[in-house]
Scaffold this motif. Structure first.
Motif, PDB file in Angstrom:
ATOM      1  N   VAL A   1      55.109  89.331  27.394  1.00 15.40           N
ATOM      2  CA  VAL A   1      54.702  90.676  26.975  1.00 15.40           C
ATOM      3  C   VAL A   1      53.841  91.305  28.068  1.00 15.40           C
ATOM      4  N   SER A   2      54.231  92.444  28.556  1.00 16.49           N
ATOM      5  CA  SER A   2      53.504  93.086  29.658  1.00 16.49           C
ATOM      6  C   SER A   2      52.659  94.244  29.151  1.00 16.49           C
ATOM      7  N   ASP A   3      51.541  93.921  28.516  1.00 17.85           N
ATOM      8  CA  ASP A   3      50.598  94.964  28.122  1.00 17.85           C
ATOM      9  C   ASP A   3      49.180  94.454  28.338  1.00 17.85           C
ATOM     10  N   ALA A   4      48.218  95.349  28.233  1.00 19.04           N
ATOM     11  CA  ALA A   4      46.827  95.012  28.524  1.00 19.04           C
ATOM     12  C   ALA A   4      46.282  93.965  27.559  1.00 19.04           C
ATOM     13  N   ARG A   5      46.694  94.051  26.303  1.00 15.23           N
ATOM     14  CA  ARG A   5      46.192  93.088  25.316  1.00 15.23           C
ATOM     15  C   ARG A   5      46.635  91.670  25.638  1.00 15.23           C
ATOM     16  N   ALA A   6      47.910  91.512  26.034  1.00 18.23           N
ATOM     17  CA  ALA A   6      48.410  90.188  26.391  1.00 18.23           C
ATOM     18  C   ALA A   6      47.701  89.659  27.633  1.00 18.23           C
ATOM     19  N   LYS A   7      47.465  90.530  28.607  1.00 19.66           N
ATOM     20  CA  LYS A   7      46.771  90.105  29.830  1.00 19.66           C
ATOM     21  C   LYS A   7      45.355  89.639  29.523  1.00 19.66           C
ATOM     22  N   GLN A   8      44.682  90.351  28.625  1.00 20.81           N
ATOM     23  CA  GLN A   8      43.334  89.960  28.233  1.00 20.81           C
ATOM     24  C   GLN A   8      43.356  88.605  27.523  1.00 20.81           C
ATOM     25  N   ALA A   9      44.347  88.392  26.660  1.00 21.99           N
ATOM     26  CA  ALA A   9      44.460  87.121  25.954  1.00 21.99           C
ATOM     27  C   ALA A   9      44.718  85.978  26.934  1.00 21.99           C
ATOM     28  N   LEU A  10      45.554  86.227  27.929  1.00 20.35           N
ATOM     29  CA  LEU A  10      45.821  85.216  28.952  1.00 20.35           C
ATOM     30  C   LEU A  10      44.548  84.860  29.717  1.00 20.35           C
ATOM     31  N   ALA A  11      43.750  85.860  30.016  1.00 21.78           N
ATOM     32  CA  ALA A  11      42.494  85.612  30.727  1.00 21.78           C
ATOM     33  C   ALA A  11      41.555  84.741  29.899  1.00 21.78           C
ATOM     34  N   ARG A  12      41.546  84.971  28.593  1.00 20.93           N
ATOM     35  CA  ARG A  12      40.683  84.165  27.718  1.00 20.93           C
ATOM     36  C   ARG A  12      41.184  82.723  27.616  1.00 20.93           C
ATOM     37  N   ILE A  13      42.507  82.547  27.681  1.00 25.47           N
ATOM     38  CA  ILE A  13      43.050  81.183  27.703  1.00 25.47           C
ATOM     39  C   ILE A  13      42.633  80.485  28.988  1.00 25.47           C
ATOM     40  N   ALA A  14      42.806  81.160  30.120  1.00 25.86           N
ATOM     41  CA  ALA A  14      42.502  80.551  31.413  1.00 25.86           C
ATOM     42  C   ALA A  14      41.039  80.138  31.529  1.00 25.86           C
ATOM     43  N   SER A  15      40.156  80.913  30.930  1.00 29.20           N
ATOM     44  CA  SER A  15      38.728  80.607  30.999  1.00 29.20           C
ATOM     45  C   SER A  15      38.303  79.521  30.023  1.00 29.20           C
ATOM     46  N   GLY A  16      39.205  79.144  29.116  1.00 24.93           N
ATOM     47  CA  GLY A  16      38.859  78.158  28.103  1.00 24.93           C
ATOM     48  C   GLY A  16      38.122  78.747  26.927  1.00 24.93           C
ATOM     49  N   GLU A  17      38.071  80.085  26.871  1.00 22.56           N
ATOM     50  CA  GLU A  17      37.319  80.773  25.827  1.00 22.56           C
ATOM     51  C   GLU A  17      38.005  80.712  24.474  1.00 22.56           C
ATOM     52  N   VAL A  18      39.333  80.623  24.474  1.00 25.58           N
ATOM     53  CA  VAL A  18      40.078  80.679  23.218  1.00 25.58           C
ATOM     54  C   VAL A  18      41.177  79.629  23.213  1.00 25.58           C
ATOM     55  N   THR A  19      41.441  79.066  22.030  1.00 23.45           N
ATOM     56  CA  THR A  19      42.550  78.130  21.864  1.00 23.45           C
ATOM     57  C   THR A  19      43.503  78.672  20.813  1.00 23.45           C
ATOM     58  N   TYR A  20      44.761  78.245  20.919  1.00 23.52           N
ATOM     59  CA  TYR A  20      45.827  78.725  20.038  1.00 23.52           C
ATOM     60  C   TYR A  20      46.521  77.554  19.354  1.00 23.52           C
ATOM     61  N   ALA A  21      47.171  77.861  18.229  1.00 23.72           N
ATOM     62  CA  ALA A  21      48.102  76.943  17.588  1.00 23.72           C
ATOM     63  C   ALA A  21      49.342  77.728  17.214  1.00 23.72           C
TER      64      ALA A  21
END
Length: 371
Positions: free
Chosen positions: A102-122
């Motif tokens: 998905v190429s939108d700002a929200r997805a990019k922000q979510a990816l950044a939070r994953i990379a930083s270890g700030e958020v986890t998903y299931a």
């Protein structure tokens, strides 16, 4: 055709991962976590994020290392050797891959939070006893400009501790994928008592509100986003299982060299040598299938179905063989909780079911080969 050997950089990554995991997540740590009733290891995940593993599939402009699927599989394989507990596959592999579609700002922000270890998903997909996304029955009914989610999900790996959920639901004309916080009103998570002592949950959705912004991708077209994520997860899980097989094999060979009968190390007995050689051969062939799956995902992801299903089917069979042979060649002690071989067997059993069992992937391989 891609070479089925690790590059110099991939070898260095494997060596680095091995050194880190041997110190930070040895097999004994899983035993302690089990005894303490601990299902996750946030401190270890924070360390992994600092090393760039959480962002292995996150683009560099979102703060990730973007090393690719082969690299992710290399890391997962090393994790399997010590049964390291982390949300790596759920978060760094599957969620990151889904968000990349998905190429939108929200997805990019979510990816950044994953990379930083700030958020986890299931990933909340399955509803029955077997993996079958197409059979999803959980309803997402229209409600103004949004939706209301009602239903249940079973065997949500990392689901009890995750910050966010990727939820597959049936909308008017197809399936839709939602990205929602795990603590949203109407969501009830019940931790499952898994034999491998990992985090998993059953999740109930009772008229859960989801806005249009929560939709990941397009309404009624979930598989455009979900299919690449599932394939990435299946390949990484297969890699972990191959590492598991290698770890069990190493433990078994070590025992064969030490245990004596009639004054002789049992590893000198030809029958056991033949069984060990067979297991080693199976592990090596499966490792090649894993590497091939990673190469295809990196180079021609649209053609990855066969390579990924072959890898997961082979990894399931090899891991099962490794733990069964390990228990048998350890003799009586292999059946006891006092010895660590049992941890490999339990993890192999759960991993065999997650994201499609042997039959599921063998059938896909057969169909794609025209049988």
């Amino acid at each position: 055709m891609s070479k089925l050997v690790l590059t110099e950089e991939e070898t260095m990554l494997a060596d680095m991962a091995r050194g880190f995991l041997d110190g930070a997540a040895p097999l004994g740590k899983l035993r302690k976590m089990r005894d303490d009733g601990q299902r996750g290891d946030p401190a270890l995940w924070k360390q992994m994020a600092e090393m760039g593993w959480a962002g292995v599939l996150v683009p560099e402009d979102a703060g990730g290392s973007d090393m690719g699927f082969t690299a992710a599989n290399v890391i997962a394989q090393e994790m399997g050797k010590t049964l390291a507990v982390s949300p790596f596959i759920s978060t760094a592999v599957m969620a990151a891959t889904a968000l990349r579609q998905v190429s939108d700002a929200r997805a990019k922000q979510a990816l950044a939070r994953i990379a930083s270890g700030e958020v986890t998903y299931a990933l909340a997909v399955d509803e029955g006893v077997k993996h079958d996304p197409d059979a999803t029955q959980m309803a997402a009914r229209s409600d103004g400009n949004g939706f209301r989610l009602s239903g249940k999900k079973t065997f949500v790996v990392d689901g009890a501790l995750a910050d966010r959920l990727l939820v597959l639901a049936r909308t008017a004309d197809g399936l839709t994928l939602f990205d929602i916080p795990a603590d949203r009103s109407g969501i009830t998570r019940t931790a499952s008592n898994m034999i491998d002592d990992r985090d998993a949950a059953r999740i109930d959705f009772d008229d859960v509100e989801a806005t249009g912004e929560d939709v990941l991708g397009q309404v009624d077209h979930a598989m455009d986003v979900l299919r690449p994520a599932l394939q990435a997860g299946q390949a990484a899980l297969a890699a972990e299982m191959t590492g598991l097989a290698a770890g069990a094999f190493g433990m078994t060979v070590g025992y064969l060299k030490e245990r004596k009968q009639f004054g002789t190390e049992i590893g000198r007995f030809q029958a056991l040598q033949h069984r060990a050689a067979h297991l080693w051969s199976e592990t090596e062939v499966t490792a090649s299938a894993i590497l091939n799956a990673g190469r295809v995902l990196d180079e021609t992801p649209g053609d990855a179905t066969l390579a990924v299903s072959l890898a997961k089917a082979r990894a399931t069979a090899t891991a099962t063989l490794a733990v069964q042979e390990g228990v048998q060649m350890h003799g009586g002690i292999g059946m006891t909780d006092a010895y660590d071989m049992g941890f490999y067997m339990k993890r192999a059993r759960v991993a065999a079911e997650w994201l499609g069992d042997y039959s599921y992937h063998a059938e896909r391989v057969a169909a794609l080969r025209g049988f």
